[in-house]
Every structure is written in structure tokens, then in C-alpha cells.
Design a protein around this motif. Structure first.
Motif, short mmCIF file in Angstrom:
data_model
loop_
_atom_site.label_atom_id
_atom_site.label_comp_id
_atom_site.label_asym_id
_atom_site.label_seq_id
_atom_site.Cartn_x
_atom_site.Cartn_y
_atom_site.Cartn_z
N LEU A 123 0.72 -1.29 -0.07
CA LEU A 123 -0.05 0.13 0.15
C LEU A 123 0.77 1.21 -0.02
N GLY A 124 2.00 1.19 0.39
CA GLY A 124 2.89 2.39 0.40
C GLY A 124 4.34 2.12 1.13
N PHE A 125 5.24 2.74 0.83
CA PHE A 125 6.52 2.45 1.18
C PHE A 125 7.22 3.56 2.05
N PRO A 126 8.09 3.44 2.87
CA PRO A 126 8.52 4.62 3.49
C PRO A 126 9.51 5.43 2.58
N ARG A 127 9.64 6.73 2.59
CA ARG A 127 10.09 7.55 1.39
C ARG A 127 11.44 8.19 2.16
N ILE A 128 11.55 8.04 3.71
CA ILE A 128 12.81 8.86 3.91
C ILE A 128 14.15 8.32 3.57
N GLY A 129 14.04 7.22 3.35
CA GLY A 129 15.16 6.24 2.97
C GLY A 129 15.84 5.65 4.27
N ALA A 130 16.62 4.72 3.99
CA ALA A 130 17.05 3.76 5.05
C ALA A 130 18.15 4.54 6.08
N LYS A 131 18.85 5.48 5.25
CA LYS A 131 19.78 6.36 6.01
C LYS A 131 19.23 7.74 6.10
N ARG A 132 17.99 7.93 6.30
CA ARG A 132 17.57 9.43 6.19
C ARG A 132 17.91 10.24 4.94
N GLN A 152 19.48 1.73 15.72
CA GLN A 152 20.41 2.78 15.38
C GLN A 152 19.76 3.73 14.06
N PHE A 153 18.99 2.90 13.43
CA PHE A 153 18.53 3.49 12.05
C PHE A 153 17.12 3.29 11.76
N GLY A 154 16.29 3.33 13.12
CA GLY A 154 15.03 2.83 13.12
C GLY A 154 14.16 4.02 12.93
N TRP A 155 14.49 5.05 11.88
CA TRP A 155 13.75 6.18 11.84
C TRP A 155 12.43 6.23 11.31
N VAL A 156 11.31 6.69 11.67
CA VAL A 156 10.11 7.06 11.14
C VAL A 156 9.94 8.36 11.00
N GLN A 157 9.43 8.68 9.78
CA GLN A 157 8.93 10.17 9.64
C GLN A 157 8.02 10.63 10.50
N SER A 158 7.98 11.95 10.94
CA SER A 158 7.07 12.53 11.85
C SER A 158 6.48 13.62 11.14
N PRO A 191 3.02 0.19 -5.22
CA PRO A 191 2.48 1.49 -5.00
C PRO A 191 3.39 2.65 -5.79
N VAL A 192 2.50 3.57 -6.53
CA VAL A 192 3.45 4.32 -7.20
C VAL A 192 2.61 5.68 -6.92
N GLY A 193 3.36 6.90 -6.32
CA GLY A 193 2.58 8.03 -5.97
C GLY A 193 2.63 8.18 -4.53
N ASP A 194 3.07 7.19 -3.74
CA ASP A 194 3.42 7.25 -2.55
C ASP A 194 4.68 8.03 -1.90
N ALA A 228 -1.74 -8.05 1.55
CA ALA A 228 -1.14 -7.06 1.83
C ALA A 228 -0.80 -6.65 3.15
N PRO A 229 0.27 -5.73 3.39
CA PRO A 229 0.23 -5.32 5.09
C PRO A 229 -0.93 -4.33 5.34
N SER A 230 -1.27 -4.51 6.50
CA SER A 230 -2.41 -3.76 6.98
C SER A 230 -2.64 -2.17 6.66
N CYS A 231 -1.43 -1.52 6.39
CA CYS A 231 -1.65 -0.17 5.94
C CYS A 231 -0.15 0.20 5.21
N SER A 232 -0.15 1.33 4.84
CA SER A 232 1.25 1.92 4.07
C SER A 232 2.23 1.63 5.21
N LEU A 233 3.53 1.03 4.50
CA LEU A 233 4.56 0.94 5.70
C LEU A 233 5.49 2.11 5.81
N LEU A 234 4.78 3.21 5.70
CA LEU A 234 5.29 4.48 6.09
C LEU A 234 5.72 4.54 7.79
N HIS A 235 4.90 3.90 8.18
CA HIS A 235 5.06 4.16 9.88
C HIS A 235 5.96 3.16 10.43
N VAL A 236 6.86 2.09 9.67
CA VAL A 236 7.88 1.55 10.22
C VAL A 236 9.14 2.05 9.64
#
Ligand SMILES: Nc1nc2c(c(=O)[nH]1)N[C@@H](CNc1ccc(C(=O)N[C@@H](CCC(=O)N[C@@H](CCC(=O)N[C@@H](CCC(=O)O)C(=O)O)C(=O)O)C(=O)O)cc1)CN2
Ligand SMILES: [Zn+2]
Length: 763
Positions: A7-16, A514-520, A57-60, A326-334
Motif C-alpha cells: 500500500l505504501g513504502f517509507p520514503r525517508i530512506g534507510a539512512k534518512r 540505530q537507524f529505526g527512523w520513522v518520518q514524523s 504503489p506509485v505516488g506514495d 498486503a500489509p495492513s496499511c502503508s509501511l510509512l510508519h515503520v
């Protein structure tokens, strides 16, 4: 055959990477082209990461926020940024972040300064979106260029693209009518833009579009339910297939509505509402696809794959081709990738899955459903071994903690005496003037502080060196506050990376990454600590810093803690026990800290509950249960002290009316809150309920670089005094000052102190 999709993928990048690229661009240190190129690289990498899925997903991807992207796609730009001369991306950042009138290079001079769009929480997550703005005059005009460009990129890469957009009803529901007009009246104007968008995508040969309508998991009145019917009947003619996606909760009474909208498929969160799925299948017309979100997109635990398969296999037999997984929601939150973690304890790491690992789980489920479990025998055995180890691990279960929670009784949450008696004793000891001044806790987190911490973590600075650096910062804050003439001081929180992660790092039962960043929001991220086991406090966490700060001044120094509810709500929490139980464990641990501070002679202790409100369930019908255990947890933490010890709490949101009774129930001696932007109107809530204790209504909007004038602060406090007796008022900013600079903080606080003095002298 079952279809698997995301449904969606985190966009911040594995290393922010996106964070650093954005901040560098904003500072003028790199070009717009470099930023756009980085965005393209991230999209490419993330699509690669999703290889093997049937739809991606495209556009996430968004440079700042997906809701703001949708506003731009729909041509719904606030009036104040229309007619901008520069690049669209710059205009987008103007809405996201606001812009001062200075600076010809960013068109400030020709196009004027603009206020940032309002930001608010995305459902019950710690992600914040930019609120769409409406007036009765709002017109929409499609600009599909961003989505089409990304679609072309994806296709060039051979990706099986499924464009993702925010649906029209959720888009309206999340926005704000600036002129108090009826948002729903805009629906007839909005729908043609959606029709045109879907037709454009169809013309590109797109088969499926994911249209997100998470508002369906909340309570909707008849008008909003009706809006769903109106909207989707109008979009019915479009030639793409719509997958209507809901997540973060159960459909409940909206199930019939959702099942019968004229779309080709429905996605539901099968983590939060597994029992609802069979009744939903019975409601669902036989031609529709049902997508089940079976991998939790909100936490970091490995999925119990065998349990999911036990449940899914009969459904797969029943639904055949119509079943999507699918995952329950976008993976933006992990966070992105568990494999980046070098220091995480190996045993705990074996229990976890971040976004990439969750996608691998999805592939395993897909193969098991298509080819039978034997095809993934090894993977399933590994998964089972990890889960079994977690369940039985002595590190998860601590009988002493469980026994302590079982012993909690009513006395734990009870102060010795009522507020009026306590207030007299506190006043006699603290001897504060009328309109006492204070701040909320943090002072600027300067580049030097972050650098020192980063060197310390990398082993380049030793314990003593780090301690000395932080003490120097604390001393600086104390000095500044004394010079300013504040009444109750704080140590400034220099030593804290984050108000929640800092405590997670020190409590037993927590792991941190160390790198478990999630966009706020925007470029800002958090690294939620991982609550994996029963919680205890090996030793005092803040006493040394606070007593050091107190040793530098005769003024009272506030001890500064984060409360149990906020720690819980901003952590990744256990899925093997109720949140309320984890919260009580946290409450006992922080209670010990409160008592240690008291023993060390700290007379004022603030326990922040910034996230108490955001933990409210999405459905009002579940609020009371949550508020009961949340308030009880706070009381357990705060109320084990003598009458003489003054307890403060802080909440930084501006919506209190609906939970004011619970806030009063917390029985803190003083509460500091956000109010400056609402002109003290929200104090009506405190007035109507006759909030019985002391209140510090924020008089300085810390989200803005503007310096509040003394006279403005006096006016705000006078308004406050019309609602609350002056003897019970404090003077303070809205929230902590960590994101501000000293050059802003000093003049602002100086005006604040001058305002308090003026008020004492009669205004
Ligand atoms: N958990 C949480 N949720 C919250 C809030 C909050 O304060 N905490 N506030 C509200 C708004 N949300 C916010 C979320 C994040 C930030 C924020 O400022 N985040 C920082 C990170 C803070 C942090 O953890 N800092 C660490 C790591 C800093 C860092 O990036 N270090 C660099 C090196 C830096 C250097 O050398 O200068 C690195 O590791 O690469 C530290 O101080 O130790 C950021 O994104 O930049 C602010 C508000 C709501 N939700
Ligand atoms: Zn705050």
C-alpha cells in the motif's frame, strides 16, 4: 491465485537520505535538481525493494507529505501562495513550511511571506500531514504531472504500478474550511477533478488505482456516509479499477456501506479487525476483490506466518482469484531495514521485521498460498522458531514486574490531600510571585549538542567528556534563565535525543535501534524505542542532571519526565499484552523516578503527557476505556509524592473540550498547555468545567520564528484571567524550545518575563 501487493513504502530512506537532501536544499547548500535526482533514486531503490509483488504503489513518494501532494494534484493551493513566480516545488515547500517576506532569491520579495499550512496528526499515528484548506470559493483544477511522471519512471523500470491517491471523501474530511463553510458542499466541484485524474490514468493503460479512504474506520454521520455513495457512483464510469483502501481500524457499522460502493475491490485492515472479515465477505458482492491487510504496518514484530496461513487458507479457497494479501496499511510508519542494525541484541533482532522484512513475509505468504506451505517450509520453520523463542524468553517475562503491577491499588493514584490543601503548602515553600513564569523543558538542541552526542555514540567522546559537554549546556541554560528572571527553571534537556527515546534507552524491557527512523513530519523523524518486555527501571534516569542543574541556582528547578502514556504512544509496543498493561508497568517505573527526584530535594516535577490525546481510539465509543487506564497510569506515576511537591503536566495540543474531565482527573497541581494560536478561546473548556487547579496557558507559539511582543502576551493573559482566577495562572510558552534557536528564544522569553512583571504591577 492470490495477488500480493503493497500500500505504501517509507520514503525517508534507510539512512534518512531524503531528510538530509531536503535540509541541505532548504539551506541553499544544494540545487533543486540534486534534490529531484535524489527523489528519483529513492523511488527507484524502493521499487526495486518491492520486487516480486504483483502490484507496487506509485505516488506514495512525497517530498514533504502525501496529503499536500494531493492538494497540489487537485490544484487546491491556498490563496496566499497562488501566483507564485518560481518553481512548483518551491511553492510546495512554501505551503509546507511557510516563508518570511525577506530574500529575493526565494521570491520572498516579489511573492511575499506566507504562513505555513497547518499540520495535524494522521489518524492515530505520530505522522503529521498538511491540512488541506477550503473556503466556499475553492475550485479544483487537476495537475496530474507529478503522478504521471512517477508512473512513467516506474514503467521504465518494469514495475507493475498501482497508482495511490487519497480518496475524495477522506480528502475533504481531513481538510479545514477556513471560512467555516460546509466542506461537503465542495464535493460536486471536487469529483470532476477525480474523474479527470482517473481517466488520465486509464488513458495511460493503468489497470488498478488504490484510492485511500481511511476515514471509513471512523464514526461517520449520515451526510458523510451519503457522500461516499455520491462520490463513488460518480467515479463508477471511469475505466480504471478502483481498490478502495481502508486501514488503522475496523469498518464496523460502515462495513455495509464500504462493501457496496461501486468499486472493483476493497482493502481492509485484518490486524485490527480479523473477526469482521467473514461477515464482510458475506456482504461483499461476488465480483469484488477483497484485499486483506494481514501484516502489521504499525509495529515491528515478525508476523506469525503459520497463524495467518491457518486463517487465510480457507479464505483463499473461498475467494480464489478475488483474494489479495498486503500489509495492513502503508509501511510509512515503520523503519526501512532491520539489516542496517549493527548493535541491536541478536536475540531481540530475531523477533523483528522492518519494512523490507515485512515485504519478505508477504512474499512467503504469497508462495504458501499459491504453491502450498511445503514450498516455503524452511522459511515457516524459521519464523516459528523465532516466535517460540520470543514467547518463552525470560527477557520478555519478568515475574517481579508482573507482581508489582498486580499489587497496584487505589492508594497508588491518590495524593495525600486535595489540591487546595496542597497548594497552600507548596506556596509557602516555593514563595512564587503572582503570574509565575516558567518554560516547558527543552532549550535549543544546537548543532554542538547533537555533534557531541553523535561523537559519544561513535566512541569518539568518552563518558566524562560527554558529561562535561552536557553539563556545560545545562549551565548555559540556567545562566540564561537567571538573567531572564524566570521563576521556575528547567535544565533544558540537552542530554536527551528525544523525550521518549531517552527513557526507552534506560529502561529494562526496551530495545532501541540505530537507524529505526520513522518520518514524523517533513524532514523530521523519530526513532521510536521498542518495548519488548516487562518494564523496570534499573537506576535513576534523570536525578543526576536535575540535581546538577539545581546546584547552580537558588530558584526552584523543575524535574522533567515523560509520562507513561506518552512513552507508550510514541514507542513500538508489545503485541502480546494489552497496551494498558504495558502502560501500568511504565507508570510504576516513572513513579520510582518521581520519588527519587523528590528524595533528592526536587520540589517541582513536570511529567509530560504530550501524546495522551493522540492515543485516543479513532472511534469515540472506545474513548472512555482508554481514558480510564491512561488517567489511572498518570495518577500512579504522579501521585506518590508529598503534598509539598508540586506536580506539573504538559500537553501540547489545542483541543481540550472533549476530554477536559479526564484532564482534571489527572489532578496535577499545574498544567501547561498550548493556547497562543487560539487566542485563549480554548480556555473556555477549563472555565466551563471550572478546572480546579493551576494552569499555564501558552503565550508564545514556539512553532513560529516570530518573537511575541510583551503587549500581546499581556493581552493574552488578561483574556485568560477573564476565565480563570489570576491566582491560578502561570505564564509560559506553548511547548518546548528544542527546535528554536537561542537568538529567537532570548528575546521571546525576555518579553514574556516583562509581560508577567507588568501583570503583577496591575497590567
Ligand atoms: N517521539 C516524539 N514524537 C513527537 C515529538 C517529539 O518530540 N518526540 N514532538 C511532536 C512533533 N514531532 C517531532 C518529531 C521529531 C523532531 C525532531 O527534531 N527530530 C530530530 C531527531 C531528534 C533526534 O533523535 N536526535 C538525535 C540524533 C541526531 C542526529 O540526527 N544526529 C546525526 C548527527 C548530527 C550531527 O553530527 O550534527 C546522525 O546521527 O547522523 C540526537 O539528538 O542524538 C530530527 O528529525 O532531526 C521534532 C518534532 C510530535 N511527536
Ligand atoms: Zn509540548
Amino acid at each position: 491465485m492470490t495477488t500480493i501487493h503493497n500500500l505504501g513504502f517509507p520514503r525517508i530512506g534507510a539512512k534518512r537520505e531524503l531528510k538530509f537532501a531536503l535540509e541541505s536544499y532548504w539551506k541553499g547548500e544544494s540545487s533543486r535538481d540534486a534534490l529531484k535526482e535524489l527523489g528519483a533514486q529513492l523511488r527507484k531503490r524502493h521499487w526495486d525493494n518491492q520486487g516480486g509483488l504483483d502490484f507496487v504503489p506509485v505516488g506514495d513518494f512525497a517530498f514533504y507529505d502525501q496529503v499536500l501532494d494531493m492538494s497540489f494534484t487537485l490544484g487546491n493551493l491556498p490563496q496566499r501562495v497562488q501566483g507564485f513566480h518560481g518553481d512548483v516545488l518551491d511553492n510546495y515547500f512554501r505551503v509546507a513550511r511557510g516563508r518570511s517576506a525577506q530574500g529575493a532569491e526565494d521570491h520572498g520579495a516579489c511573492c511575499g511571506g506566507v504562513a505555513a499550512g497547518e499540520m495535524t496528526k494522521w489518524f492515530d499515528t505520530n505522522y503529521h500531514y498538511i491540512v488541506p484548506e477550503f473556503t466556499s470559493e475553492t475550485q479544483f483544477q487537476l495537475d496530474a504531472s507529478r503522478l504521471l511522471a512517477q508512473l512513467a519512471e516506474a514503467r521504465a523500470q518494469g514495475v507493475k504500478a498501482k497508482p495511490v491517491i487519497v480518496g475524495p471523501v477522506t480528502y475533504l474530511a481531513l481538510g479545514k474550511a477556513k471560512d467555516d463553510s460546509d466542506k461537503l458542499a465542495l464535493l460536486p466541484r471536487l469529483l470532476p477533478a477525480y474523474t479527470q485524474l482517473l481517466d488520465t490514468l486509464a488513458a495511460q493503460g493503468v489497470e488498478w488505482v488504490q484510492i485511500d479512504e481511511p476515514i471509513l474506520v471512523t464514526e461517520l454521520d449520515a451526510e458523510w456516509q451519503h457522500a461516499f455513495n455520491t462520490a463513488y457512483h460518480q467515479l463508477k464510469g471511469c475505466k480504471v479499477k478502483l481498490l478502495l483502501a481502508t486501514y488503522f481500524g475496523q469498518l464496523q457499522e460502515n462495513a455495509y456501506l464500504a462493501a457496496n460502493l461501486p468499486v472493483a475491490g476493497l482493502h481492509v485492515d485484518a490486524i485490527n479487525g480479523r473477526d469482521d472479515v467473514q461477515p464482510l465477505i458475506n456482504l461483499l458482492p461476488p465480483h469484488k476483490v477483497l484485499s486483506l491487510g494481514v501484516i502489521n504496518g504499525r509495529n515491528i514484530w515478525k508476523t506469525d506466518l503459520a497463524a495467518v496461513l491457518n486463517w487465510l487458507e480457507p479464505l483463499a479457497a473461498q475467494l480464489g482469484e478475488r483474494l489479495w494479501v498486503a500489509p495492513s496499511c502503508s509501511l510509512l510508519h515503520v523503519p526501512v531495514d532491520l539489516d542496517s542494525e549493527q548493535k541491536l541484541d541478536a536475540e531481540i533482532k530475531s523477533w523483528l521485521a522492518f519494512a523490507l522484512q515485512k515485504l519478505e513475509e508477504l512474499r512467503i505468504l504469497g508462495r504458501a498460498l499459491r504453491e502450498g506451505r511445503d514450498a516455503v517450509k524452511t522459511e515457516l520453520a524459521q519464523n516459528l522458531a523465532a516466535l517460540t523463542a520470543r514467547r518463552t524468553s525470560p527477557r520478555v517475562n519478568n515475574p517481579a514486574v508482573q507482581a508489582a503491577v498486580a499489587k497496584i491499588d487505589a492508594k497508588f493514584g491518590q495524593r495525600q490531600n486535595a489540591y487546595t490543601q496542597r497548594a497552600q503548602k507548596q506556596a509557602a515553600l516555593l514563595k512564587l510571585p503572582a503570574y509565575p513564569t516558567t518554560t516547558i523543558g527543552s532549550f535549543p538542541q544546537t548543532a554542538e549538542i547533537r555533534q557531541a552526542r553523535s561523537q559519544y555514540k561513535a566512541g569518539q567522546l568518552d563518558d566524562a567528556g560527554y558529561k562535561a559537554a552536557m553539563q556545560a549546556e545545562i549551565a548555559r541554560s540556567v545562566r540564561e534563565q537567571e538573567t531572564l528572571g524566570l521563576d521556575v527553571l528547567v535544565h533544558g534537556e540537552a542530554e536527551r535525543n528525544d523525550m521518549v527515546e531517552y527513557f526507552g534507552e534506560q529502561l529494562q524491557g526496551y530495545a532501541f535501534s540505530q537507524f529505526g527512523w520513522v518520518q514524523s513530519y517533513g524532514s523530521r523523524c523519530v526513532k521510536p524505542p521498542i518495548l519488548f518486555g516487562d518494564i523496570s527501571r534499573p537506576k535513576a534516569m534523570t536525578v543526576e542532571w536535575i540535581t546538577y542543574a539545581q546546584s547552580l541556582t537558588k530558584k526552584p528547578m523543575k524535574g522533567m519526565l515523560t509520562g507513561p502514556v506518552t512513552i507508550l504512544n510514541w514507542s513500538f509496543v508489545r503485541d502480546d499484552q494489552p497496551r494498558s498493561v504495558s502502560c501500568k508497568q511504565l507508570a510504576l517505573a516513572i513513579r520510582e523516578e518521581v520519588q527519587d527526584l523528590e528524595k533528592a530535594g526536587v520540589r517541582v516535577i513536570q511529567i509530560d503527557e504530550a501524546a495522551l490525546r493522540e492515543g485516543l481510539p479513532l472511534r469515540k465509543s472506545q474513548w472512555k476505556r482508554y481514558l480510564d487506564w491512561a488517567v489511572e497510569s498518570f495518577r500512579i506515576t504522579a501521585n506518590g509524592v508529598k503534598d509539598e511537591t508540586q506536580i506539573h503536566t504538559h500537553m501540547c495540543y489545542s483541543e481540550f473540550n472533549d476530554i477536559i474531565a479526564s484532564i482534571a482527573d489527572m489532578d496535577a497541581d499545574v498544567i501547561t498547555i498550548e493556547t497562543s494560536r487560539s487566542d485563549m478561546e480554548l480556555l473556555d473548556a477549563f472555565d466551563h468545567f471550572s478546572y480546579p487547579n493551576e494552569i499555564g496557558p501558552g503565550v508564545y507559539d514556539i512553532h513560529s520564528p516570530n518573537i511575541p511582543a510583551q503587549e500581546h502576551i499581556v493581552q493574552l493573559m488578561k483574556k485568560a484571567a477573564e476565565r480563570i482566577p489570576a491566582e491560578r495562572l502561570w505564564v509560559n510558552p506553548d511547548c518546548g524550545l528544542k527546535t528554536r534557536q537561542w537568538s529567537e528564544v532570548i528575546p521571546a522569553l525576555s518579553n514574556m518575563v516583562a509581560a508577567a512583571k507588568a501583570l503583577r504591577a496591575g497590567g
